[in-house]
Design an enzyme around this catalytic site. Structure first.
Site, PDB file in Angstrom:
ATOM      1  N   GLU A 104       0.757  -1.375  -0.117  1.00 29.90           N
ATOM      2  CA  GLU A 104       0.285   0.136  -0.131  1.00 29.90           C
ATOM      3  C   GLU A 104       0.929   1.016   0.158  1.00 29.90           C
ATOM      4  OE1 GLU A 104      -4.069  -1.412   2.648  1.00 29.90           O
ATOM      5  OE2 GLU A 104      -2.291  -1.027   3.871  1.00 29.90           O
TER       6      GLU A 104
HETATM    7  C1  TNX Z   1      -4.668  -3.832   4.383  1.00 27.90           C
HETATM    8  S1  TNX Z   1      -3.305  -6.502   3.851  1.00 27.90           S
HETATM    9  C2  TNX Z   1      -3.783  -3.463   5.247  1.00 27.90           C
HETATM   10  C3  TNX Z   1      -3.120  -3.277   6.472  1.00 27.90           C
HETATM   11  C4  TNX Z   1      -4.337  -3.271   7.209  1.00 27.90           C
HETATM   12  C5  TNX Z   1      -5.608  -4.302   6.567  1.00 27.90           C
HETATM   13  C6  TNX Z   1      -6.787  -4.754   7.565  1.00 27.90           C
HETATM   14  C7  TNX Z   1      -1.985  -5.565   3.448  1.00 27.90           C
HETATM   15  C8  TNX Z   1      -0.981  -5.326   3.609  1.00 27.90           C
HETATM   16  N1  TNX Z   1      -2.019  -4.457   4.175  1.00 27.90           N
HETATM   17  O1  TNX Z   1      -2.385  -1.929   6.157  1.00 27.90           O
HETATM   18  O2  TNX Z   1      -4.277  -3.311   8.507  1.00 27.90           O
HETATM   19  O3  TNX Z   1      -5.594  -4.352   4.557  1.00 27.90           O
HETATM   20  O4  TNX Z   1      -7.258  -5.395   6.909  1.00 27.90           O
END
Ligand code: TNX
Length: 519
Positions: A331
């Site tokens: 992300e």
């Molecule tokens: C996505 S999955 C994220 C996290 C969040 C999560 C909540 C991923 C690699 N990153 O930063 O906590 O969704 O479900």
């Protein structure tokens, strides 16, 4: 080792509980079937009538490296039985013998239950430990009591040969969004180790907080671990190096390896609040305890980003005996694509230079440097060309598809807490998928295993963790351990329903899913 048709048929068809030919003064309403185990065993051959009765005369035999596991078995069985169960090096009959010998598959074991004697054999202590978890489940649920129970303790006669489908069977706790105390992490380790989970990934840093002591950058925890750094301004806290080493040891005693994660180059707001020089303009951002993601980034064009990354990687690697170090990489919406690639080109190799195999969220697949890494796939789709390409170049894959394996997704609309961006996940949805066939263009041989992550934006304490993890964690554990041939929803839900009283006895606050007939 392939499961025979017959064994599969037995596993699916046999009732979980059989009536005991009850004799003697103690109540013994039911005995567990050899096939009632979670996760499902690879091969089971019942021998009705050849049951072993645990009594005050039973001893446990072991020697050498089998001794610690024998001690764990005795300690697990003493409270409810009230028996002495001495661990000795040799005995004739009336014994549960733990034997280390070559010839068994990695982490696999063989369990032979006969009326006079029980033999548990494996090549390494990890296999014996897995077998001990099976053995515990073959005793009645009252075995979980912490005071002596008046009843017969019978193990069903027969033979089990068992071994894992995948080498990596993991779960993740997020200590960054809400800090979880070491005692809570230990309680979680205790629970997951019963289901033959062998890795625990700890998400130790994020925008809200920084949860692991780093001596060369002390403000990370002084500021990022301060009170009020949990989501919504809750809690706070961090692991000292001693806390972390203690957890590593505690997990290792249960044959679980810790995988530490420091999330970079995004998810770094807490680090930048502590060290404004990690931003591009040198100005400290506001501390943030909301649940947004994707807004922070290291200044990947500046040398200090790499000094920071290497210092952190070095110190975390030094206190981690396990093979993996997870560097996040997810992300990164605030990092330009070229900057992301430049960052990974330098940072992925650093992990190897400090003696560890790099692990990252699947976004790192964009970098050619990820060819030697483990990619953790968290997408919802069945196709991801960049991941398939990285796998073809040598990367291995741990599967955590968010719409199946994320333990922080709610069960249904009524679940208190939890998120829903990947949908609702009831038990059947968590169970009914095949890790070997999830991603197009990724062969089963490239799948290292399965991990069920538990993000903790909405989870504050152990009760919350238990409610979201159980029973779904067991679905992931079975997908990781059991041969595909045993996969059967009706069998799984029956075994799960029969497990409920064990959790109840232990005070585990599990979700009483309406999909399961809980006994
Ligand atoms: C996505 S999955 C994220 C996290 C969040 C999560 C909540 C991923 C690699 N990153 O930063 O906590 O969704 O479900």
């Amino acid at each position: 080792m392939r499961l025979t048709r017959l064994a599969v048929a037995l596993i699916v068809a046999l009732p979980l509980v059989t009536a005991t030919a009850s004799a003697g003064p103690f109540p013994g309403p039911a005995m567990i079937a050899l096939t009632g185990v979670l996760p499902a065993v690879a091969e089971a051959t019942p021998a009705p009538g050849d049951d072993f009765r645990l009594t005050a005369q039973t001893v446990i035999t072991a020697s050498g490296d089998a001794m610690p596991v024998a001690g764990q078995l005795a300690a697990a069985l003493r409270p409810a039985t009230g028996f002495g169960l001495p661990v000795v090096t040799a005995a004739g009959t009336a014994a549960i013998a733990l034997v280390l010998e070559p010839g068994h598959p990695d982490e696999g074991y063989r369990l032979d239950i006969r009326d006079a004697r029980v033999e548990l054999r494996a090549s390494r202590p990890a296999g014996l430990f897995a077998g001990v978890q099976t053995l515990r489940q073959l005793l009645p649920p009252e075995i979980e009591a912490d005071t002596p129970q008046r009843r017969r303790w019978v193990l069903p006669g027969g033979h089990i040969k068992d071994h894992p489908r995948y080498a990596y069977r993991g779960s993740m706790l997020d200590l960054a969004r809400h800090f979880h105390e070491p005692a809570e992490v230990r309680a979680y380790i205790d629970q997951i180790s019963r289901f033959k989970i062998n890795y625990l990934h700890l998400h130790l840093s994020d925008d809200q907080g920084w949860r692991i002591q780093i001596d060369s950058w002390p403000r990370l925890t002084e500021v990022g671990g301060a009170p009020g750094t949990g989501v919504g301004g809750a809690g706070g806290g961090f692991l000292t190096k001693d806390d972390y080493r203690d957890l590593v040891r505690y997990a290792a005693d249960r044959y679980i390896t810790i995988v530490p994660e420091i999330d970079m180059p995004g998810h770094v707001n807490a680090a930048q609040v502590a060290y404004p020089e990690l931003t591009c303009d040198g100005v400290a951002p506001k501390a943030r305890t909301d649940m947004r993601v994707g807004y922070s980034s290291l200044c990947v064009g500046e040398e200090i980003a790499y000094r920071f990354a290497e210092d952190v990687i070095r110190e975390v690697a030094e206190m981690t005996p396990g093979p993996y170090l997870h560097i996040g990489g997810d992300e990164t919406f605030a990092t330009a694509h070229g900057g992301y690639l430049a960052f990974q080109r330098r940072v992925l190799p650093l992990v190897g230079e400090h003696g560890k195999t790099a692990f990252g969220w699947h976004e790192i697949a964009q970098s050619p440097a990820a060819a030697g890494a483990v990619l953790q796939y968290w997408g919802k789709e069945n196709s991801h060309p960049a991941v398939a390409t990285a796998v073809a170049a040598g990367a291995r894959l741990v599967l955590s598809p968010a719409n199946r394996a994320y333990l922080d997704m709610r069960y249904d609309k009524l679940t208190p807490g939890g998120l829903d961006w990947a949908g609702s996940i009831e038990v059947r949805k968590a169970y009914d998928w095949n890790p070997g066939r999830l991603l197009h263009g990724v062969p089963e041989e490239s799948v290292l295993g399965v991990e069920a992550p538990l993000w903790s934006e909405t989870l504050r304490d152990l009760a919350d963790i238990e409610f979201m993890a159980f029973p779904r964690l067991v679905a992931a554990a079975e997908l990781g351990w059991s041969p595909r041939a045993t996969h059967d929803w009706e069998s799984f839900r029956a075994r799960l329903g029969a497990y409920g009283p064990r959790w109840a006895r232990q005070g585990v606050r599990f979700h009483r899913s309406p999909q399961i007939r809980w006994s």
